[in-house]
Design a protein around this motif. Structure first.
Motif, PDB file in Angstrom:
ATOM      1  N   UNK A 147       0.774  -1.204   0.005  1.00 46.34           N
ATOM      2  CA  UNK A 147       0.147   0.298  -0.176  1.00 46.34           C
ATOM      3  C   UNK A 147       0.572   1.162  -0.181  1.00 46.34           C
ATOM      4  N   UNK A 148       2.511   1.198   0.226  1.00 44.62           N
ATOM      5  CA  UNK A 148       2.572   2.394   0.623  1.00 44.62           C
ATOM      6  C   UNK A 148       3.114   2.795  -0.633  1.00 44.62           C
ATOM      7  N   UNK A 149       3.431   2.407  -1.829  1.00 44.43           N
ATOM      8  CA  UNK A 149       3.566   2.143  -2.979  1.00 44.43           C
ATOM      9  C   UNK A 149       2.380   3.704  -3.876  1.00 44.43           C
ATOM     10  N   UNK A 150       1.796   4.034  -3.188  1.00 43.51           N
ATOM     11  CA  UNK A 150       0.281   4.897  -3.876  1.00 43.51           C
ATOM     12  C   UNK A 150       0.140   6.366  -2.504  1.00 43.51           C
ATOM     13  N   UNK A 151       1.342   5.882  -1.778  1.00 43.99           N
ATOM     14  CA  UNK A 151       1.487   7.196  -0.981  1.00 43.99           C
ATOM     15  C   UNK A 151       2.537   8.253  -0.473  1.00 43.99           C
ATOM     16  N   UNK A 152       2.017   8.627  -0.898  1.00 43.92           N
ATOM     17  CA  UNK A 152       2.904  10.752  -1.450  1.00 43.92           C
ATOM     18  C   UNK A 152       3.706  10.844   0.316  1.00 43.92           C
ATOM     19  N   UNK A 153       4.806  10.845   0.438  1.00 41.22           N
ATOM     20  CA  UNK A 153       6.287  11.148   0.971  1.00 41.22           C
ATOM     21  C   UNK A 153       6.320  12.849   0.967  1.00 41.22           C
ATOM     22  N   UNK A 154       6.405  13.147   2.057  1.00 39.17           N
ATOM     23  CA  UNK A 154       6.699  14.750   2.036  1.00 39.17           C
ATOM     24  C   UNK A 154       7.637  14.457   3.139  1.00 39.17           C
ATOM     25  N   UNK A 155       8.454  15.157   3.353  1.00 39.60           N
ATOM     26  CA  UNK A 155       9.823  15.229   3.983  1.00 39.60           C
ATOM     27  C   UNK A 155       9.776  16.746   4.438  1.00 39.60           C
ATOM     28  N   UNK A 156      10.046  16.821   6.473  1.00 38.72           N
ATOM     29  CA  UNK A 156       9.870  18.263   6.561  1.00 38.72           C
ATOM     30  C   UNK A 156      10.119  18.056   7.978  1.00 38.72           C
ATOM     31  N   UNK A 157      11.098  18.337   8.534  1.00 40.31           N
ATOM     32  CA  UNK A 157      11.459  18.406  10.407  1.00 40.31           C
ATOM     33  C   UNK A 157      10.540  19.631  11.139  1.00 40.31           C
ATOM     34  N   UNK A 158      10.035  19.330  12.070  1.00 39.98           N
ATOM     35  CA  UNK A 158       8.411  19.850  12.850  1.00 39.98           C
ATOM     36  C   UNK A 158       8.995  20.609  13.668  1.00 39.98           C
ATOM     37  N   UNK A 159      10.027  20.399  14.270  1.00 38.65           N
ATOM     38  CA  UNK A 159      11.165  21.473  14.997  1.00 38.65           C
ATOM     39  C   UNK A 159      11.728  22.108  15.007  1.00 38.65           C
ATOM     40  N   UNK A 160      12.992  22.194  13.094  1.00 33.76           N
ATOM     41  CA  UNK A 160      13.396  23.196  12.742  1.00 33.76           C
ATOM     42  C   UNK A 160      12.833  23.978  11.616  1.00 33.76           C
ATOM     43  N   UNK A 161      11.247  23.876  11.010  1.00 30.98           N
ATOM     44  CA  UNK A 161      11.026  24.240   9.862  1.00 30.98           C
ATOM     45  C   UNK A 161       9.918  25.208  10.198  1.00 30.98           C
ATOM     46  N   UNK A 162       9.629  26.743  10.244  1.00 31.78           N
ATOM     47  CA  UNK A 162       8.665  27.205  11.023  1.00 31.78           C
ATOM     48  C   UNK A 162       7.256  27.467  10.637  1.00 31.78           C
ATOM     49  N   UNK A 163       7.537  26.880   8.659  1.00 33.41           N
ATOM     50  CA  UNK A 163       6.099  27.252   8.291  1.00 33.41           C
ATOM     51  C   UNK A 163       5.922  25.624   8.120  1.00 33.41           C
ATOM     52  N   UNK A 164       6.731  25.023   9.325  1.00 29.05           N
ATOM     53  CA  UNK A 164       5.280  23.250   9.133  1.00 29.05           C
ATOM     54  C   UNK A 164       4.030  23.511   8.931  1.00 29.05           C
ATOM     55  N   UNK A 165       3.410  24.143   9.841  1.00 32.25           N
ATOM     56  CA  UNK A 165       2.365  23.918   9.795  1.00 32.25           C
ATOM     57  C   UNK A 165       2.023  24.494   8.414  1.00 32.25           C
ATOM     58  N   UNK A 166       1.897  25.850   7.792  1.00 34.93           N
ATOM     59  CA  UNK A 166       2.058  26.158   6.695  1.00 34.93           C
ATOM     60  C   UNK A 166       1.882  25.046   5.849  1.00 34.93           C
TER      61      UNK A 166
END
Length: 314
Positions: A43-62
């Protein structure tokens, strides 16, 4: 629905993401990208993966909002500040936020099983923050804001990582001691309780919370196995896996600390002083939560995986 899972490659996400895909949802996961799921699945083959670091990315919530989700599942939020910031950004943009808490939102056990209303006040930074988050989310929905739900797992076990052992810590030598039928020193009488849960059963709880939005809105739910286990019962069952009888030696906490590495002794205290057994009646009746694993079945699967993959030698 389009569902964004924050922390999708971790313990819960490993099982939740495939469940959501099989249910017909479009799934996007956000993680730091440092590892894949613990168990592979097509099932992972149909999943979109986004790389982001919540602690370091000030735009994470956006970035979360920019993915245009119908539902956000947050599996890796540990502070009220982080949870509040996400809620503020999602309000008016997303239909449902499902948050992962912990049964450590409750303190020591006074009445068991612990329901969502009868837990004692938490202690320790982790438990206090999880309780503060759960209360904030409930108030957010009650006030007419974002629709939220918080789920509170016990000690999560499954293939790919070390489970909390009968002494309430992560010391692998405990398994070797039990497998050899050698004496195991336990603090007290061994009547303290722990409440484990298989990661796939936790994933099931999240799946049914998503699919039962109206019943889950503004609510919090325990997500544990159908029963809890005591230190003594846990040790005896584990020894039996290897054809041995547990030889348990009761000692005082002071004696236990003298012969146990500090890290493991502190972890044991954190788990055993709470002596928790949580009720799943609310999740069962309102959401249809039906865990498949009893605690020892879940732990055995995890231990067998460690042995098979050479991470635990006996």
């Amino acid at each position: 629905m389009r569902i964004v899972v924050i922390g999708g490659s971790g313990h819960i996400g490993t099982f939740l993401v495939p469940r959501l895909v099989r249910a017909g949802h479009e799934v996007i996961t956000i993680s730091r990208g440092t590892r894949g799921p613990y168990v592979s699945s097509p099932e992972w083959e149909s999943v979109r993966l986004v790389t982001a670091d919540r602690e370091r990315d000030s735009t994470f919530d956006d970035r979360v909002v920019g993915l245009a989700p119908d539902v956000v599942v947050d599996l890796v939020c540990f502070t009220l500040a982080s949870a509040s910031a996400l809620v503020e950004r999602l309000r008016g943009e997303v239909g449902h936020l499902v948050h992962c808490g912990s049964i450590w939102r409750y303190g020591v056990s006074h009445r068991i099983p612990i329901t969502e209303e009868t837990g004692t006040p938490p202690f320790g930074e982790y438990g206090i923050e999880k309780d503060r988050i759960a209360r904030m989310l409930k108030e957010e929905t009650a006030s007419g804001g974002l629709v939220t739900t918080s789920l509170h797992p016990g000690h999560i076990v499954g293939p790919g990582w070390v489970p909390i052992n009968p002494l309430g810590n992560l010391d692998l030598s405990v398994w070797r001691t039990l497998a050899a039928g050698e004496p195991l020193r336990i603090p007290g009488l061994g009547a303290e309780m722990m409440h484990h849960v298989h990661a796939d059963d936790v994933a099931q709880a999240f799946e049914v919370a998503v699919s039962h939005r109206s019943e889950a809105a503004g609510e919090d739910f325990n997500a544990v196995a159908p029963s809890a286990i005591t230190v003594r019962g846990y040790a005896e069952a584990a020894a039996a896996w290897f054809g041995k009888r547990a030889v348990l030696e009761s000692v005082s906490w002071a004696e236990f600390e003298e012969t146990t590495p500090k890290e493991h002794a502190e972890t044991s205290w954190e788990h055993l002083v709470r002596s928790q057994c949580a009720s799943i009646e609310k999740a069962r009746t309102r959401l249809g939560y039906a865990p498949r694993y009893e605690p020892m079945e879940a732990v055995e699967e995890s231990v067998r995986w460690l042995i098979l993959h050479g991470e635990l030698t006996l």
